[in-house]
Design an enzyme around this catalytic site. Structure first.
Site, mmCIF file in Angstrom:
data_model
loop_
_atom_site.group_PDB
_atom_site.id
_atom_site.type_symbol
_atom_site.label_atom_id
_atom_site.label_comp_id
_atom_site.label_asym_id
_atom_site.label_seq_id
_atom_site.Cartn_x
_atom_site.Cartn_y
_atom_site.Cartn_z
ATOM 1 N N ARG A 105 5.133 11.080 -2.538
ATOM 2 C CA ARG A 105 4.854 10.727 -1.141
ATOM 3 C C ARG A 105 6.099 10.949 -0.265
ATOM 4 O O ARG A 105 7.127 10.293 -0.483
ATOM 5 C CB ARG A 105 4.470 9.234 -1.102
ATOM 6 C CG ARG A 105 4.289 8.692 0.278
ATOM 7 C CD ARG A 105 4.225 7.166 0.267
ATOM 8 N NE ARG A 105 4.044 6.681 1.615
ATOM 9 C CZ ARG A 105 4.288 5.443 2.000
ATOM 10 N NH1 ARG A 105 4.712 4.536 1.126
ATOM 11 N NH2 ARG A 105 4.097 5.084 3.240
ATOM 12 N N ASN A 155 7.993 -5.622 -1.085
ATOM 13 C CA ASN A 155 7.929 -4.490 -0.159
ATOM 14 C C ASN A 155 6.477 -4.444 0.313
ATOM 15 O O ASN A 155 5.597 -3.948 -0.395
ATOM 16 C CB ASN A 155 8.318 -3.171 -0.834
ATOM 17 C CG ASN A 155 8.361 -2.009 0.167
ATOM 18 O OD1 ASN A 155 7.875 -2.138 1.298
ATOM 19 N ND2 ASN A 155 8.921 -0.884 -0.251
ATOM 20 N N PRO A 191 0.788 -1.229 0.000
ATOM 21 C CA PRO A 191 0.000 0.000 0.000
ATOM 22 C C PRO A 191 0.823 1.284 0.000
ATOM 23 O O PRO A 191 1.869 1.374 0.640
ATOM 24 C CB PRO A 191 -0.824 -0.103 1.291
ATOM 25 C CG PRO A 191 -0.143 -1.135 2.113
ATOM 26 C CD PRO A 191 0.506 -2.078 1.164
ATOM 27 N N ASN A 192 0.291 2.246 -0.732
ATOM 28 C CA ASN A 192 0.828 3.623 -0.830
ATOM 29 C C ASN A 192 2.106 3.730 -1.655
ATOM 30 O O ASN A 192 2.580 4.842 -1.900
ATOM 31 C CB ASN A 192 1.053 4.235 0.571
ATOM 32 C CG ASN A 192 -0.241 4.326 1.355
ATOM 33 O OD1 ASN A 192 -1.228 4.869 0.848
ATOM 34 N ND2 ASN A 192 -0.287 3.776 2.552
ATOM 35 N N SER A 243 13.245 2.793 3.024
ATOM 36 C CA SER A 243 13.788 3.457 4.205
ATOM 37 C C SER A 243 14.334 2.416 5.182
ATOM 38 O O SER A 243 14.012 1.221 5.073
ATOM 39 C CB SER A 243 12.693 4.288 4.873
ATOM 40 O OG SER A 243 11.646 3.447 5.329
ATOM 41 N N ALA A 285 3.343 -0.790 4.848
ATOM 42 C CA ALA A 285 2.860 -0.777 6.244
ATOM 43 C C ALA A 285 2.423 -2.168 6.718
ATOM 44 O O ALA A 285 2.506 -2.470 7.919
ATOM 45 C CB ALA A 285 1.717 0.216 6.391
ATOM 46 N N GLU A 297 12.535 -9.581 1.508
ATOM 47 C CA GLU A 297 11.823 -8.402 2.014
ATOM 48 C C GLU A 297 12.657 -7.154 1.745
ATOM 49 O O GLU A 297 13.846 -7.133 2.079
ATOM 50 C CB GLU A 297 11.605 -8.579 3.528
ATOM 51 C CG GLU A 297 11.014 -7.364 4.207
ATOM 52 C CD GLU A 297 10.939 -7.531 5.740
ATOM 53 O OE1 GLU A 297 11.222 -8.636 6.264
ATOM 54 O OE2 GLU A 297 10.604 -6.534 6.397
ATOM 55 N N TYR A 346 11.262 8.940 1.149
ATOM 56 C CA TYR A 346 11.251 7.923 0.093
ATOM 57 C C TYR A 346 11.900 8.365 -1.223
ATOM 58 O O TYR A 346 12.012 7.568 -2.148
ATOM 59 C CB TYR A 346 9.811 7.469 -0.161
ATOM 60 C CG TYR A 346 9.164 6.845 1.069
ATOM 61 C CD1 TYR A 346 9.672 5.672 1.611
ATOM 62 C CD2 TYR A 346 8.081 7.453 1.700
ATOM 63 C CE1 TYR A 346 9.113 5.106 2.745
ATOM 64 C CE2 TYR A 346 7.505 6.893 2.836
ATOM 65 C CZ TYR A 346 8.030 5.724 3.353
ATOM 66 O OH TYR A 346 7.473 5.157 4.479
ATOM 67 N N ARG A 355 13.495 4.416 12.259
ATOM 68 C CA ARG A 355 12.309 5.285 12.202
ATOM 69 C C ARG A 355 11.447 5.094 13.455
ATOM 70 O O ARG A 355 11.936 4.672 14.494
ATOM 71 C CB ARG A 355 11.550 4.993 10.899
ATOM 72 C CG ARG A 355 12.396 5.330 9.648
ATOM 73 C CD ARG A 355 11.612 5.133 8.383
ATOM 74 N NE ARG A 355 10.458 6.022 8.332
ATOM 75 C CZ ARG A 355 9.443 5.875 7.471
ATOM 76 N NH1 ARG A 355 9.461 4.895 6.584
ATOM 77 N NH2 ARG A 355 8.437 6.721 7.487
ATOM 78 N N HIS A 358 12.750 -2.663 1.822
ATOM 79 C CA HIS A 358 12.180 -1.376 2.191
ATOM 80 C C HIS A 358 13.108 -0.287 1.684
ATOM 81 O O HIS A 358 14.334 -0.432 1.769
ATOM 82 C CB HIS A 358 12.041 -1.232 3.706
ATOM 83 C CG HIS A 358 11.204 -2.302 4.307
ATOM 84 N ND1 HIS A 358 9.835 -2.305 4.230
ATOM 85 C CD2 HIS A 358 11.549 -3.446 4.945
ATOM 86 C CE1 HIS A 358 9.372 -3.391 4.823
ATOM 87 N NE2 HIS A 358 10.387 -4.110 5.252
ATOM 88 N N ASP A 376 1.611 -15.347 7.183
ATOM 89 C CA ASP A 376 1.186 -16.740 7.045
ATOM 90 C C ASP A 376 1.192 -17.196 5.588
ATOM 91 O O ASP A 376 1.502 -18.355 5.302
ATOM 92 C CB ASP A 376 -0.217 -16.924 7.654
ATOM 93 C CG ASP A 376 -0.199 -16.900 9.184
ATOM 94 O OD1 ASP A 376 0.903 -16.904 9.771
ATOM 95 O OD2 ASP A 376 -1.289 -16.873 9.784
ATOM 96 N N ARG A 405 7.626 0.890 13.477
ATOM 97 C CA ARG A 405 8.173 0.316 12.227
ATOM 98 C C ARG A 405 9.339 -0.637 12.491
ATOM 99 O O ARG A 405 9.832 -1.294 11.586
ATOM 100 C CB ARG A 405 8.658 1.429 11.294
ATOM 101 C CG ARG A 405 7.554 2.317 10.789
ATOM 102 C CD ARG A 405 8.081 3.325 9.773
ATOM 103 N NE ARG A 405 7.232 4.492 9.724
ATOM 104 C CZ ARG A 405 6.130 4.596 8.986
ATOM 105 N NH1 ARG A 405 5.772 3.613 8.184
ATOM 106 N NH2 ARG A 405 5.392 5.684 9.010
HETATM 107 C C1 DQA Z 1 8.350 1.080 3.624
HETATM 108 C C2 DQA Z 1 8.470 1.314 5.137
HETATM 109 C C3 DQA Z 1 7.133 1.115 5.826
HETATM 110 O O1 DQA Z 1 7.255 1.356 7.226
HETATM 111 C C4 DQA Z 1 6.102 2.075 5.286
HETATM 112 O O2 DQA Z 1 4.830 1.839 5.857
HETATM 113 C C5 DQA Z 1 6.021 2.071 3.793
HETATM 114 C C6 DQA Z 1 7.259 1.944 3.018
HETATM 115 C C7 DQA Z 1 9.665 1.409 2.884
HETATM 116 O O3 DQA Z 1 9.803 0.998 1.731
HETATM 117 O O4 DQA Z 1 10.533 2.104 3.437
HETATM 118 O O5 DQA Z 1 4.962 2.264 3.214
HETATM 119 O O6 DQA Z 1 8.067 -0.291 3.404
#
Ligand code: DQA
Length: 150
Positions: A18, A75, A10-11, A103, A78, A99, A23, A108, A101, A88, A112
């Site tokens: 954003r 990624n 998401p996002n 950031s 959140a 995995e 980011y 942070r 990210h 799961d 997180r």
């Molecule tokens: C994120 C870090 C997460 O905490 C955050 O909710 C994101 C982006 C990152 O790529 O740094 O949406 O996954």
């Protein structure tokens, strides 16, 4: 040809505008293009999906093996911090997941610092911006080449 699935949660569709101080200015399209170039160079096919919906991400994780994916670069945004359902789903499949990210989630806000998916993935790469994704792709390429030789 080996296939890789790159999943964005998401996002992440808003990357570029954003919170650029966290980011950066690179858009999701830019990230996907860079990954696609590297995958093609290495003789791999990369497919991309972004979703703001937990269930959609779970569906594609569940179907990854049947759809012939050798690796998932994820990624979970959140959802990383609280989605036991995504955790799961990853635990239920044999396709390895990396995995990523943009950031550094560990420097942070406290909420997180925890990744509920970390215990069920191959490894976590965070804090390098777009290079977190690029590093994950390099690991995938190395692993697949090594498997080919074995
Ligand atoms: C994120 C870090 C997460 O905490 C955050 O909710 C994101 C982006 C990152 O790529 O740094 O949406 O996954």
């Amino acid at each position: 040809m080996d296939k890789i699935l790159v999943l964005h949660g998401p996002n992440l569709n808003l990357l570029g505008t954003r919170e650029p101080e966290i980011y950066g200015h690179t858009t999701l399209e830019d990230i996907n293009r860079m990954l696609d170039v590297r995958a093609r160079e290495a003789g791999l096919q990369a497919d991309f999906l972004q979703s703001n919906y937990e269930g959609k991400l779970i569906d594609v994780i569940q179907q990854a093996s049947a759809n012939g994916y050798a690796f998932i670069i994820l990624n979970a945004a959140a959802y990383t911090h609280y989605s036991i359902a995504i955790r799961d789903a990853i635990a239920a499949i044999t396709v390895p997941v990396i995995e990523v990210h943009l950031s550094n989630i560990h420097t942070r806000e406290k909420f997180r610092h925890q990744s509920v998916i970390a215990p069920v993935v191959l490894g976590q790469i965070c804090g390098f911006g777009v290079d977190s994704y690029m590093a994950a792709m390099e690991i995938v390429i190395c692993r697949l080449r090594r498997e080919e030789k074995a």
